[in-house]
Design a protein around this motif. Structure first.
Motif, mmCIF file in Angstrom:
data_model
loop_
_atom_site.group_PDB
_atom_site.id
_atom_site.type_symbol
_atom_site.label_atom_id
_atom_site.label_comp_id
_atom_site.label_asym_id
_atom_site.label_seq_id
_atom_site.Cartn_x
_atom_site.Cartn_y
_atom_site.Cartn_z
ATOM 1 N N VAL A 107 36.351 40.826 39.193
ATOM 2 C CA VAL A 107 35.958 41.122 37.870
ATOM 3 C C VAL A 107 36.672 42.637 37.447
ATOM 4 O O VAL A 107 37.025 43.650 38.055
ATOM 5 N N PHE A 108 37.057 42.600 36.011
ATOM 6 C CA PHE A 108 37.766 43.838 35.586
ATOM 7 C C PHE A 108 37.458 44.194 34.444
ATOM 8 O O PHE A 108 36.744 43.523 33.312
ATOM 9 N N TYR A 109 37.576 45.556 33.890
ATOM 10 C CA TYR A 109 37.215 46.043 32.562
ATOM 11 C C TYR A 109 38.421 46.326 32.061
ATOM 12 O O TYR A 109 39.480 46.858 32.447
ATOM 13 N N SER A 110 38.361 45.684 30.685
ATOM 14 C CA SER A 110 39.471 46.172 29.771
ATOM 15 C C SER A 110 39.222 46.054 28.395
ATOM 16 O O SER A 110 38.327 45.668 28.159
ATOM 17 N N SER A 111 40.174 46.462 27.535
ATOM 18 C CA SER A 111 39.835 46.482 26.196
ATOM 19 C C SER A 111 40.111 44.926 25.770
ATOM 20 O O SER A 111 41.015 44.266 26.166
ATOM 21 N N PRO A 112 39.021 44.371 25.114
ATOM 22 C CA PRO A 112 39.112 42.927 24.815
ATOM 23 C C PRO A 112 39.823 42.680 23.350
ATOM 24 O O PRO A 112 39.892 41.444 22.980
ATOM 25 N N GLY A 113 40.412 43.828 22.920
ATOM 26 C CA GLY A 113 41.186 43.485 21.546
ATOM 27 C C GLY A 113 42.381 42.439 21.787
ATOM 28 O O GLY A 113 42.918 42.768 22.992
ATOM 29 N N LYS A 138 33.607 48.160 13.581
ATOM 30 C CA LYS A 138 33.276 48.121 14.996
ATOM 31 C C LYS A 138 34.352 47.534 15.864
ATOM 32 O O LYS A 138 35.121 46.653 15.441
ATOM 33 N N ALA A 139 33.837 47.826 17.097
ATOM 34 C CA ALA A 139 34.997 47.340 17.957
ATOM 35 C C ALA A 139 34.294 47.369 19.290
ATOM 36 O O ALA A 139 33.450 48.238 19.557
ATOM 37 N N ALA A 140 34.538 46.251 20.141
ATOM 38 C CA ALA A 140 34.027 46.273 21.433
ATOM 39 C C ALA A 140 35.241 47.242 22.281
ATOM 40 O O ALA A 140 36.192 46.576 22.704
ATOM 41 N N GLY A 141 35.163 48.344 22.464
ATOM 42 C CA GLY A 141 36.157 49.034 22.985
ATOM 43 C C GLY A 141 36.446 48.649 24.305
ATOM 44 O O GLY A 141 37.575 49.020 24.764
ATOM 45 N N GLY A 142 35.575 48.073 25.013
ATOM 46 C CA GLY A 142 36.020 47.493 26.522
ATOM 47 C C GLY A 142 34.986 46.424 26.929
ATOM 48 O O GLY A 142 33.982 46.322 26.072
ATOM 49 N N GLY A 143 35.325 45.710 27.669
ATOM 50 C CA GLY A 143 34.383 44.576 28.088
ATOM 51 C C GLY A 143 34.688 44.161 29.568
ATOM 52 O O GLY A 143 36.025 44.632 30.049
ATOM 53 N N PHE A 144 33.716 43.541 30.297
ATOM 54 C CA PHE A 144 34.096 43.168 31.571
ATOM 55 C C PHE A 144 34.540 41.541 31.445
ATOM 56 O O PHE A 144 34.050 40.907 30.801
ATOM 57 N N MET A 145 35.606 41.458 32.510
ATOM 58 C CA MET A 145 36.205 39.936 32.193
ATOM 59 C C MET A 145 36.286 39.498 33.863
ATOM 60 O O MET A 145 36.326 40.299 34.717
ATOM 61 N N MET A 146 36.536 37.918 33.993
ATOM 62 C CA MET A 146 36.435 37.699 35.335
ATOM 63 C C MET A 146 38.112 37.057 35.375
ATOM 64 O O MET A 146 38.713 36.582 34.682
ATOM 65 N N SER A 147 38.468 37.313 36.420
ATOM 66 C CA SER A 147 39.944 36.925 36.805
ATOM 67 C C SER A 147 39.827 35.430 36.999
ATOM 68 O O SER A 147 38.910 34.664 37.548
ATOM 69 N N ALA A 148 40.925 35.018 36.578
ATOM 70 C CA ALA A 148 41.146 33.432 36.492
ATOM 71 C C ALA A 148 41.202 32.876 37.876
ATOM 72 O O ALA A 148 40.873 31.797 38.091
ATOM 73 N N ASN A 149 41.775 33.509 38.827
ATOM 74 C CA ASN A 149 41.920 33.267 40.130
ATOM 75 C C ASN A 149 40.706 33.766 41.353
ATOM 76 O O ASN A 149 40.895 33.711 42.275
ATOM 77 N N SER A 150 39.836 34.328 40.628
ATOM 78 C CA SER A 150 38.661 34.689 41.757
ATOM 79 C C SER A 150 38.025 33.472 42.253
ATOM 80 O O SER A 150 38.021 32.520 41.759
ATOM 81 N N ASP A 151 37.867 33.682 43.546
ATOM 82 C CA ASP A 151 37.294 32.618 44.295
ATOM 83 C C ASP A 151 35.715 32.866 44.792
ATOM 84 O O ASP A 151 35.163 32.151 45.670
ATOM 85 N N LYS A 152 35.212 33.857 43.921
ATOM 86 C CA LYS A 152 33.923 34.392 44.098
ATOM 87 C C LYS A 152 33.323 34.005 42.566
ATOM 88 O O LYS A 152 32.531 35.068 42.325
ATOM 89 N N THR A 153 33.621 32.812 42.013
ATOM 90 C CA THR A 153 33.145 32.835 40.677
ATOM 91 C C THR A 153 31.531 32.910 40.465
ATOM 92 O O THR A 153 31.008 33.636 39.577
ATOM 93 N N GLU A 154 30.630 32.309 41.254
ATOM 94 C CA GLU A 154 29.306 32.517 41.023
ATOM 95 C C GLU A 154 28.676 33.820 41.284
ATOM 96 O O GLU A 154 27.887 34.194 40.109
ATOM 97 N N ALA A 155 29.226 34.547 42.110
ATOM 98 C CA ALA A 155 28.696 35.752 42.305
ATOM 99 C C ALA A 155 29.302 36.781 41.151
ATOM 100 O O ALA A 155 28.482 37.813 40.708
ATOM 101 N N SER A 156 30.421 36.447 40.748
ATOM 102 C CA SER A 156 31.152 37.062 39.635
ATOM 103 C C SER A 156 30.500 36.823 38.240
ATOM 104 O O SER A 156 30.150 37.915 37.750
ATOM 105 N N LEU A 157 30.052 35.837 38.041
ATOM 106 C CA LEU A 157 29.096 35.419 37.018
ATOM 107 C C LEU A 157 27.890 35.849 36.851
ATOM 108 O O LEU A 157 27.069 36.333 35.951
#
Length: 423
Positions: free
Chosen positions: A84-90, A300-319
Motif C-alpha cells: 500500500v502506498f500514499y500518493s497524490s491521486p490527481g 476541492k482536491a483529494a490531496g493524497g490517497g492510499f492505493m494498493m500496488s497491482a503486484n501485491s501478493d497480500k491483497t486481502e490484508a491490504s484491502l
C-alpha cells in the motif's frame, strides 16, 4: 486529552473488529507522514487498525513524496515495492502509474465493502478515472483566499459576497496602504494553478466545467475567456504583487504571515501551520466570491490517497487495512490528532476540538458542491501550458486570447493521445 477524546468517540460509534486474517500477515506501507502532527496521528491510526484486524501488522516507511514518485513504479514492477502506498491521486500524478500497471483497481472494493457509502461522493469522483476507482482519498483540501479578518474589520470591510465586492475590498485595502492586497506567486508554477482553479469556481457554472473536463469539450468558450481575462485584470490593477513573476511560495506566505498582505490565495494545507505556529493570527477563509449567475463553490482536491500496488501478493490484508482507513473511527483520529481531513462520512468535527479556522475549512470541505482542482484532473502538459501562459500574459508577452488558444491546443493534443480522463 485529544487521544482520550478520540477513544471516546470511537467507543460511542461502536466499531466492530474486522474479520481475522487467515494467517499472520505483515504489509508494507509507504507514506509521507514523517513529521508531526501527522506522524503521530498515523501511528495511532495504524495501531487502531491492527487492533481491529486480528493478524495484521503494518510496516510503515516514510519518505518525501518526490522521492516516492521517483522510485515507485520501478519498485512495484520489480516486486520490491510496498503493498500500500500514499500518493497524490490527481490524474497528472497517478495517471502514469495507472498506465504503467502499477496501481490496483479498487472498484470492486468500493462496490462490495461499502466504501461508496463512507467516502464523500466528490472524493470518490476525484479518484475515479475511466470508470474505475484507484484510491482511498485521505486529505481533503480546498483552495481559495485566506485573509486577516482583523485587517478587514479595522478598515470597515465586510467579507465580500460577490466578485465585484472582492475587487472593491482589494482596492480599498490598496488605498489604505497595502501594496499587495492579494498576494500570490509564480514559483513553482503550479501555485498559479490554485489561482486558475479558484477563479473557475467563481466564474464558470459547474455544468460548463464538467462538459469541458469530463466530456472533452473546448476551453475556447466565453466562460473560460472571461475567467482568464479576470486573472489578467488582477495584475493590471496591481492587486497582486508587481513582482509576482519572481515570487516564490515562501515569499508569498512570509508576506501573509507578517501581515504585509491582508489576503493570500492558497490552500487548506496552511491551516495546521497557522494553528501550530501562528495561533495569535486572526485568519479566516473564503472562496473567491462568484460572479452573477454562478453558484459559489471551492476547488476541492483529494490531496493524497492510499492505493494498493497491482503486484501485491497480500491483497486481502491490504484491502482490510484500506477498509479500516475508510472508517469514521480512523478518520476521527486523523482530524483530531493529525489536523487533516479525510473525506469520510460520520466524522465529528466538534469532538475534534478544532480551531475556528479549521472548523470553517472543514465546513467547506463537507459541502456537496465542488469546483475542479485542475492540477488533479488535467494532464501535466495541459497544466504546464496554462501556467506558463499565465506568466507570459502577466509579462505582457501573451494576450488572454492567445493563452486560451495555447491551452486548447494542449488539451486537444492530450485528447488525441488518449491521456485525459474518460479515455
Amino acid at each position: 486529552m485529544t487521544k482520550m477524546l478520540n477513544l471516546a468517540v470511537i467507543a460511542a460509534i461502536g466499531a466492530a473488529p474486522a474479520a481475522a486474517l487467515a494467517q499472520e500477515t505483515t504489509i508494507s506501507v509507504w507514506d509521507e507522514f514523517g513529521a508531526e502532527p501527522q506522524r503521530g496521528a498515523m501511528e495511532n491510526i495504524v495501531a487502531h487498525c491492527e487492533a481491529q484486524i486480528p493478524g495484521l501488522t503494518v510496516d510503515r516507511t516514510t519518505m518525501q513524496m518526490e522521492q516516492m514518485q521517483t522510485i515507485l513504479t520501478t519498485a512495484i514492477q520489480s516486486g520490491e515495492g510496498p503493498d500500500v502506498f500514499y500518493s497524490s491521486p490527481g490524474w497528472s500524478t497517478v495517471g502514469p502509474l495507472i498506465q504503467a500497471g502499477a496501481v490496483a483497481d479498487l472498484t470492486e472494493a468500493y462496490d462490495t465493502r461499502g466504501w461508496r457509502d463512507r467516502v464523500q461522493p466528490w472524493a470518490v469522483d476525484y479518484v475515479t478515472y475511466n470508470g474505475s476507482a484507484w484510491a482511498v482519498p485521505y486529505e481533503a483540501e480546498i483552495q481559495g483566499i485566506f485573509y486577516h479578518a482583523d485587517i478587514l474589520e479595522e478598515h470597515g470591510i465586510d467579507m465580500p459576497e460577490t466578485y465585484d465586492d472582492l475587487i472593491a475590498a482589494a482596492e480599498a485595502l490598496q488605498d489604505a496602504g497595502y501594496e499587495d492586497p492579494i498576494v500570490t506567486a509564480a514559483r513553482p508554477a503550479f501555485v498559479l494553478g490554485w489561482l486558475e482553479s479558484s477563479m473557475l469556481g467563481a466564474t464558470i457554472p459547474v455544468d460548463t466545467l464538467e462538459e469541458i473536463v469530463l466530456n472533452h469539450g473546448s476551453w475556447d468558450n466565453p466562460a473560460y475567456h472571461d475567467a482568464i481575462a479576470r486573472i489578467a485584470d488582477l495584475y493590471e490593477r496591481d492587486l497582486v504583487p508587481s513582482g509576482v513573476l519572481a515570487y516564490s511560495y515562501d515569499d508569498m506566505m512570509a508576506e501573509f504571515y507578517t501581515k504585509s498582505s491582508p489576503m493570500v490565495l492558497t490552500g487548506s494545507w496552511i491551516v495546521a501551520n497557522i494553528d501550530g505556529n501562528f495561533p495569535d493570527l486572526n485568519v479566516d477563509y473564503m472562496e473567491i466570491p462568484p460572479v452573477e449567475g454562478v453558484e459559489q463553490r471551492a476547488p476541492k482536491a483529494a490531496g493524497g490517497g492510499f492505493m494498493m500496488s497491482a503486484n501485491s501478493d497480500k491483497t486481502e490484508a491490504s484491502l482490510q487495512f484500506l477498509d479500516c482507513l475508510a472508517t469514521p473511527e480512523a478518520a476521527q483520529i486523523w482530524l483530531a490528532e493529525g489536523l487533516s481531513r479525510a473525506p469520510v462520512e460520520g466524522v465529528d468535527a466538534e469532538a475534534a476540538n478544532l480551531s475556528p479556522l479549521n472548523q470553517r475549512v472543514t465546513e467547506v470541505v463537507n459541502q456537496p458542491l465542488s469546483a475542479f482542482n485542475l492540477y488533479g484532473v488535467l494532464p501535466a502538459e495541459v497544466n504546464d501550458a496554462t501556467w506558463n501562459g499565465i506568466q507570459a500574459m502577466w509579462a505582457g508577452m501573451m494576450t488572454p486570447e492567445e493563452l486560451v488558444a495555447v491551452k486548447q491546443d494542449a488539451w486537444q493534443a492530450a485528447i488525441d493521445a488518449g491521456e485525459v480522463i474518460g479515455q
